[in-house]
Scaffold this active site. Structure first.
Site, PDB file in Angstrom:
ATOM      1  N   LEU A   1       0.835  -1.205   0.000  1.00 57.65           N
ATOM      2  CA  LEU A   1       0.000   0.000   0.000  1.00 57.65           C
ATOM      3  C   LEU A   1       0.863   1.245   0.000  1.00 57.65           C
ATOM      4  O   LEU A   1       0.506   2.282  -0.525  1.00 57.65           O
ATOM      5  CB  LEU A   1      -0.891   0.026   1.240  1.00 57.65           C
ATOM      6  CG  LEU A   1      -2.054  -0.965   1.263  1.00 57.65           C
ATOM      7  CD1 LEU A   1      -2.701  -0.966   2.638  1.00 57.65           C
ATOM      8  CD2 LEU A   1      -3.077  -0.585   0.195  1.00 57.65           C
ATOM      9  N   GLY A   2       1.990   1.123   0.642  1.00 57.91           N
ATOM     10  CA  GLY A   2       2.865   2.284   0.703  1.00 57.91           C
ATOM     11  C   GLY A   2       4.197   1.901   1.293  1.00 57.91           C
ATOM     12  O   GLY A   2       4.336   0.908   1.995  1.00 57.91           O
TER      13      GLY A   2
ATOM     14  N   GLY B   1       7.576   3.659   3.277  1.00 54.35           N
ATOM     15  CA  GLY B   1       8.083   4.870   3.904  1.00 54.35           C
ATOM     16  C   GLY B   1       9.488   4.631   4.372  1.00 54.35           C
ATOM     17  O   GLY B   1      10.040   3.549   4.170  1.00 54.35           O
ATOM     18  N   GLY B   2      10.045   5.639   4.988  1.00 53.12           N
ATOM     19  CA  GLY B   2      11.399   5.522   5.494  1.00 53.12           C
ATOM     20  C   GLY B   2      11.502   4.449   6.551  1.00 53.12           C
ATOM     21  O   GLY B   2      12.569   3.922   6.808  1.00 53.12           O
TER      22      GLY B   2
ATOM     23  N   GLY C   1       9.475   1.618   6.808  1.00 48.28           N
ATOM     24  CA  GLY C   1       8.999   0.284   6.520  1.00 48.28           C
ATOM     25  C   GLY C   1       7.968   0.276   5.420  1.00 48.28           C
ATOM     26  O   GLY C   1       7.820   1.242   4.675  1.00 48.28           O
ATOM     27  N   THR C   2       7.275  -0.829   5.349  1.00 44.61           N
ATOM     28  CA  THR C   2       6.324  -1.017   4.255  1.00 44.61           C
ATOM     29  C   THR C   2       4.959  -1.382   4.818  1.00 44.61           C
ATOM     30  O   THR C   2       4.871  -2.068   5.835  1.00 44.61           O
ATOM     31  CB  THR C   2       6.811  -2.164   3.342  1.00 44.61           C
ATOM     32  OG1 THR C   2       8.196  -1.971   3.097  1.00 44.61           O
ATOM     33  CG2 THR C   2       6.056  -2.184   2.039  1.00 44.61           C
ATOM     34  N   VAL C   3       3.930  -0.917   4.144  1.00 51.44           N
ATOM     35  CA  VAL C   3       2.578  -1.254   4.552  1.00 51.44           C
ATOM     36  C   VAL C   3       1.965  -2.144   3.474  1.00 51.44           C
ATOM     37  O   VAL C   3       2.008  -1.819   2.288  1.00 51.44           O
ATOM     38  CB  VAL C   3       1.714   0.007   4.712  1.00 51.44           C
ATOM     39  CG1 VAL C   3       0.362  -0.376   5.291  1.00 51.44           C
ATOM     40  CG2 VAL C   3       2.406   1.019   5.593  1.00 51.44           C
TER      41      VAL C   3
ATOM     42  N   LYS D   1       1.701  -3.390   8.840  1.00 57.29           N
ATOM     43  CA  LYS D   1       2.885  -2.536   8.748  1.00 57.29           C
ATOM     44  C   LYS D   1       4.100  -3.308   9.215  1.00 57.29           C
ATOM     45  O   LYS D   1       4.104  -3.868  10.303  1.00 57.29           O
ATOM     46  CB  LYS D   1       2.708  -1.291   9.617  1.00 57.29           C
ATOM     47  CG  LYS D   1       1.511  -0.482   9.186  1.00 57.29           C
ATOM     48  CD  LYS D   1       1.503   0.842   9.895  1.00 57.29           C
ATOM     49  CE  LYS D   1       0.331   1.679   9.414  1.00 57.29           C
ATOM     50  NZ  LYS D   1       0.371   3.014   9.998  1.00 57.29           N
TER      51      LYS D   1
ATOM     52  N   ASP E   1       2.685  13.593  15.595  1.00 60.28           N
ATOM     53  CA  ASP E   1       2.945  13.579  14.161  1.00 60.28           C
ATOM     54  C   ASP E   1       1.638  13.815  13.400  1.00 60.28           C
ATOM     55  O   ASP E   1       1.322  13.107  12.455  1.00 60.28           O
ATOM     56  CB  ASP E   1       3.597  12.248  13.772  1.00 60.28           C
ATOM     57  CG  ASP E   1       4.382  12.382  12.478  1.00 60.28           C
ATOM     58  OD1 ASP E   1       4.583  13.531  12.016  1.00 60.28           O
ATOM     59  OD2 ASP E   1       4.788  11.351  11.922  1.00 60.28           O
TER      60      ASP E   1
END
Ligand SMILES: *[C@@H]1O[C@H](CO)[C@@H](O)[C@H](O)[C@H]1NC(C)=O
Ligand SMILES: *[C@@H]1O[C@H](CO)[C@@H](O)[C@H](O)[C@H]1NC(C)=O
Ligand SMILES: *[C@@H]1O[C@H](CO)[C@@H](O)[C@H](O)[C@H]1NC(C)=O
Ligand SMILES: *[C@@H]1O[C@H](CO)[C@@H](O)[C@H](O)[C@H]1NC(C)=O
Length: 775
Positions: free
Chosen positions: A448-449, A451-452, A454-456, A470, A567
């Site tokens: 799905l995405g 990021g810095g 990890g991965t989803v 996640k 955040d």
């Protein structure tokens, strides 16, 4: 006798006055002697008799050779003498003499009897031999602080002198003269009917002589005799009856200061075998009255310091001598401490408590969540990550720790689930196989995405439930417990506007977190994608803002422990098919410092949303979320990204740009075009003012999340019922601005090339350092 008395009269009168003066000045310090009873003890001989009648005889004293330290500590227990008094109680005497011992205390006092000297010239049985008394003690000086020479009578002279053999020659005394009983006061030895004087220090013997000026001839009716004695000061209280009745009293207690040997502590310690302070935790101190030393158990201990093992720990908790709160006292050897109740931390629970509830440090919680719970952020810009060396070093460490992670963390969480029982529905520990199946072995198509951190992946559970899984990159064993607590905390959060954490998987190298799957992407997508933005009406925007504020207010005020999201940004607000807002990734990872890129990522990802006050002071509060939320509000109003190089340099930050524009009353120029219509201008202004309030530099000037949520709620109701709009002027003024404005030109499109690190960037880079070093 009489001649001597007369010649001395003037001197003695002076003496008496001095004594009275000293008395008034309170020169006599009477400290209560603490008598420490000793148990029948092992050394030096367990068979020693430690009592004589009612007298307790602690070592170094003893009644026979094996039982005392040396012969000066001999107590002779005389059983035969008891027949005289008609009782069967044995009588203790000091050494081989006839001085009766009343009391022995380990802090250096010994009470013996001191006989009364009398002079009764008017009585038929007058015996001149009674008018003087000699006391000679080879050792153990007479306490000069506790004892006084006392004379009672109305024609009485009392003298105390050293004996012939003594080294220290002295003579002192007092006179009590009176014509009648007028002016006498009970319990007051003030010179009328009674006088007192102090005695010199370091004396081991004395002779007390009592005489008269006129043989009591003028006062015989009420004071037929004169009496004198040396007595422990607090043990004698003058009474007018004593003028007649002292006849019936033979003796008074006299305090002696006993000590060991004639050496100082320093000298005594040189000869270990002879050194008397045998107990561990005992201390030596020099006698203040004559030569020799004594021992004392150190503070926190009690008992007999002269016996090895004689000083025992005091359980302060069982005494009133501690300042801990009820049940907070913990006895330690030689001392005690106060503990804090479960769930509290601090110096101890005392009167004027210093325990505070344990709250997972916000700075830590931020880091753990970021690394473990992965943001779906796709807007991540990777700016140069420095400190590669540090990152590598830490990675190596982590590799080692990962091995233990699953055991420790998993067990801890499992234990919690078992203890809680009910949590089973909320916290689920997934197996690796389950999640592998759900994600089709982490197939690329399921991503799905990225990021810095990890991965989803999108996953489908056997019951067809869609989840977001996640996978974080890094984990630090030392923070497992915090991680587990965090997971437990998050699973207990149940709010329709918060993305639900369903569980986790700890069997893998790195923990996997399983979240509720939110169908419609991030708020950021909706605002900044032109095609979607146009369908995001003001009504929907206000709804999203209100729901987000509600969720944040819930995290701040209604969870068991306040949770600061830290955040808040439009990429962390997810939308479902009904445009219901779901706040994701609340709390941020503790592990962010483990990898330099992640710090960069974090700052990049939240750049434009970070509370400048938090940046400067490192002090985090709920108001930091309020600031970030203010940026989201500004985004919703303007459709502008939080950071944009399309704006002039000093306005790259939406927050600054927005606040300036509002202050210049140019709001209408920057509002998203399609959300403005005739009917909602006022509401837009109010939300803009609210956003400006949230973006104030000082946290304390910002409204609370609760206030923000309520204000948005109110505006939503107004929106639905425009007829109510007239009664809201008071609230409106709350965010009205009054600072003078500086005009500027918005130069969109011109300065679009980014000029490296400047302004906010350099500030961010500065902040990065302390963040990293602080770990
Ligand atoms: C010894 O003196 C202490 C303190 O002065 C007192 O408490 C105790 O009762 C005395 N014991 C005897 C036997 O007089
Ligand atoms: C007084 O003492 C002396 C010598 O100590 C003695 O000889 C004399 O008998 C005593 N007198 C009385 C009345 O006890
Ligand atoms: C002192 O006390 C006694 C009894 O305790 C009493 O008979 C006497 O009158 C008192 N004297 C004075 C001067 O108060
Ligand atoms: C006391 O008595 C003596 C003689 O017995 C006498 O000389 C003296 O004056 C008397 N003193 C007083 C103060 O009455």
């Amino acid at each position: 006798m009489q001649a001597m008395s007369s010649s001395l009269q003037t001197v003695l009168l002076q003496q008496q006055q001095e004594a009275a003066a000293k008395l008034l000045l309170g020169v006599f310090v009477i400290s209560a002697a603490i008598f420490v009873p000793t148990a029948a003890v092992e050394v030096p001989n367990s068979n020693c008799n430690r009592t004589c009648g009612s007298l307790e005889i602690p070592y170094p004293f003893g009644t026979s050779e094996d039982c005392y330290l040396d012969s000066s500590f001999l107590i002779t227990c005389n059983f035969s003498s008891s027949s005289n008094s008609g009782t069967s109680a044995p009588t203790p005497f000091l050494r081989l003499g006839n001085i009766k011992v009343l009391n022995i205390s380990l802090d250096g006092e010994l009470r013996v009897t001191s006989s009364v000297t009398r002079d009764c010239p008017q009585k038929s049985d007058y015996n001149a031999n009674d008018s003087y008394n000699v006391l000679v003690l080879k050792e153990f000086p007479i306490s000069y602080t506790k004892n006084v020479l006392t004379a009672v009578g109305c024609d009485t002279l009392a003298l105390i002198t050293s004996s012939e053999s003594s080294d220290k020659k002295y003579m002192t005394g007092c006179v009590a003269l009176c014509e009648s009983m007028t002016g006498m006061v009970n319990e007051s030895c003030s010179g009328i009917g009674c006088c007192q004087t102090s005695i010199p220090d370091g004396i081991n013997d004395f002779t007390v002589t009592v005489g008269s000026v006129n043989n009591h001839s003028n006062v015989s009716k009420f004071s037929p005799c004169g009496f004198a004695f040396v007595v422990e000061k607090k043990e004698y209280n003058f009474s007018t009856l004593d003028l007649q009745n002292m006849q019936n009293k033979d003796a008074f207690p006299l305090v002696l200061d006993w000590a060991i040997g004639n050496q100082t502590c320093e000298d005594a310690k040189k000869n270990i075998t002879g050194y008397a302070c045998k107990a561990a935790n005992s201390e030596c101190y020099n006698s203040t009255n004559g030569p020799g030393y004594r021992c004392n158990c150190s503070s926190g201990y009690y008992g007999n310091p002269y016996l090895s093992g004689g000083c025992k720990d005091i359980d302060e908790c069982k005494t009133p001598n501690h300042d801990c709160a009820v049940n907070a006292c913990v006895n330690l050897v030689g001392s005690y401490s106060c503990s804090c109740p479960m769930g509290y931390q601090g110096d101890g629970w005392r009167n004027g408590s210093s325990c505070t509830p344990v709250i997972p440090k916000p700075s830590n919680s931020k880091n753990i969540i970021i690394a473990l719970c992965i943001s779906i952020s796709l807007l991540v810009l990777l700016l140069g990550g420095s400190s590669v060396l540090l990152g590598l070093k830490r990675r190596k460490l982590i590799k080692l720790q990962e091995k233990y992670f699953q055991q420790n963390g998993g067990l801890m969480l499992q234990e919690h689930i078992l203890n809680q029982g009910r949590s089973m529905e909320t916290t689920k520990i997934f197996t690796n196989d389950e999640l592998k199946k759900a994600t089709n072995n982490y197939d690329e198509s399921r991503v799905l995405g990225k990021g810095g951190y990890g991965t989803v992946y999108k996953g489908v559970l056997p019951d067809n439930k869609e989840v977001a899984i996640k996978k974080s990159k890094i984990c630090d064993k030392s923070q497992i417990e915090q991680f587990i607590n965090e997971v437990i905390l998050l699973t207990q959060i149940n709010h329709r506007n918060v993305v639900k954490l369903l569980g986790c998987c700890l069997e893998t190298e790195v923990p996997l977190l399983v979240y509720e799957f939110i169908t419609n992407g991030t708020l950021s997508d909706h605002i900044h994608d032109i095609s979607r933005a146009s369908s995001l009406s003001w009504e929907k925007r206000l709804k999203i803002a209100t729901e987000t504020a509600r969720a944040l207010a819930y995290l701040h005020y209604e969870t068991s422990m306040p949770i600061i999201h830290r955040d808040v940004k439009s990429t962390n607000i997810l939308l479902d098919d009904n445009h219901t807002a779901k706040v994701a990734d609340f709390g941020a990872s503790r592990l962010i410092a483990l990898d330099q890129t992640e710090i960069t990522t974090l700052v990049q990802g939240t750049r434009g949303y970070l509370d400048p006050e938090y940046f400067q002071t490192s002090k985090l509060s709920e108001k930091s979320d309020v600031y970030s939320f203010g940026v989201v509000l500004a985004e919703l109003l303007t459709g502008e990204p939080a950071i944009s190089s399309c704006r002039p340099e000093s306005y790259k930050n939406l927050a600054m740009f927005f606040v300036s524009t509002v202050k210049e009353d140019r709001l209408l120029h920057i509002l998203e075009d399609h959300i403005v219509n005739e009917g909602n201008i006022e509401a837009l202004k109010e939300v803009a003012n609210l956003a400006e309030g949230c973006l104030r530099l000082r946290g304390e000037d910002r409204p609370t999340m609760m206030e923000v949520a309520m204000e948005l709620e109110r505006l939503r109701i107004m929106e639905k019922h425009p007829w109510g709009k007239d009664n809201q002027t008071t609230e409106e003024t709350e965010y009205v601005l009054c600072t003078p404005t500086v005009p500027f030109n918005i130069d969109i499109g011109v300065g679009s090339s980014v000029s490296g690190v400047s302004g906010p960037d350099s500030m961010i880079n500065q902040i990065l350092k302390p963040l990293d070093d602080g770990r």
